[in-house]
Design an enzyme around this catalytic site. Structure first.
Site, short mmCIF file in Angstrom:
data_model
loop_
_atom_site.label_atom_id
_atom_site.label_comp_id
_atom_site.label_asym_id
_atom_site.label_seq_id
_atom_site.Cartn_x
_atom_site.Cartn_y
_atom_site.Cartn_z
N LEU A 1 -11.73 -7.77 -0.87
CA LEU A 1 -13.10 -8.03 -1.30
C LEU A 1 -13.07 -8.79 -2.62
O LEU A 1 -12.36 -8.36 -3.54
CB LEU A 1 -13.89 -6.72 -1.47
N ASP B 1 -6.37 -10.71 -8.58
CA ASP B 1 -7.06 -9.57 -7.99
C ASP B 1 -6.08 -8.70 -7.19
O ASP B 1 -6.42 -8.17 -6.13
CB ASP B 1 -8.22 -10.03 -7.10
N HIS C 1 -2.48 -1.05 -2.77
CA HIS C 1 -2.81 0.16 -2.01
C HIS C 1 -1.62 0.58 -1.15
O HIS C 1 -0.90 -0.25 -0.61
CB HIS C 1 -4.02 -0.09 -1.10
#
Length: 204
Positions: free
Chosen positions: A79, A107, A111
């Site tokens: 995103l 960015d 994860h």
């Protein structure tokens, strides 16, 4: 606004939020972080010296077809979300233009693998280990390597009014295959471009 389609939000943001702010504060420095659309690229190019933007390597290298066609590729889900190829091409042309109001913004989001590969996966690409070689590959494809250093190292600090970094890194044109995954204790993280070969690598 949840009523706005996820692929249309950036253009709507420009119209409803960004432009009114700039009209009220014409000399406010604004960085449009991680732009993903043709509208945003054109908006920055048409703007003045108080408006800049960052662009991620994933938005320069991929579009939503890469993420969705032939099966979902969760490690490309980020995103702002990847858009149509026409938007990807607009971003590529923006960085190739040499404009000093576009600069690096990775960015990066590391994860864990199981949080990406799930029924409700996390958004983000872990590109910190190879962002610079990835950007280099894009600039080489575009025939714009002369603008590569400025995009990565000069445009950002100059826009912010900060001193330039006196340290440096050196890239070499040595093809390097990216790791399939990176161990993190008992877990692992899948890096950006896992298993793929980049023509550039950082020199030790």
């Amino acid at each position: 606004d949840p009523a706005v389609d996820i692929f249309d939000r950036e253009a709507r943001f420009i119209e409803q939020v960004m432009e009114p702010i700039r009209q009220h504060f014409p000399e406010l420095k604004i960085v449009f972080e991680h732009i993903t659309t043709k509208e945003a690229a054109q908006y920055v190019q048409a703007g003045n010296r108080f408006l800049g933007a960052t662009i991620t390597p994933q938005h320069l290298m991929f579009n939503r077809n890469h993420m969705l066609v032939g099966g979902i590729r969760p490690h490309l889900f980020c995103l702002p979300i990847l858009k149509r190829n026409v938007h990807q091409e607009a971003l590529r042309q923006a960085v190739a233009s040499g404009s000093d109001r576009f600069f690096l913004g990775t960015d990066s989001a590391p994860h864990l693998k199981h949080r990406k590969e799930s029924s409700c996966g996390c958004a983000g690409c872990f590109n910190a280990p190879n962002a610079i070689p990835a950007y280099a590959a894009v600039f080489e494809q575009l025939g714009a390597l002369e603008h590569f250093e400025a995009f990565c190292s000069l445009n950002g600090p100059r826009f912010y009014g900060l001193p330039l970094n006196e340290d440096f890194i050196e890239l070499q044109r040595v093809p390097t295959t990216q790791p399939e995954e990176i161990a993190l204790g008992n877990e692992s993280v899948i890096p950006f471009l896992a298993g793929e070969t980049l023509n550039w690598s950082l020199k030790d």
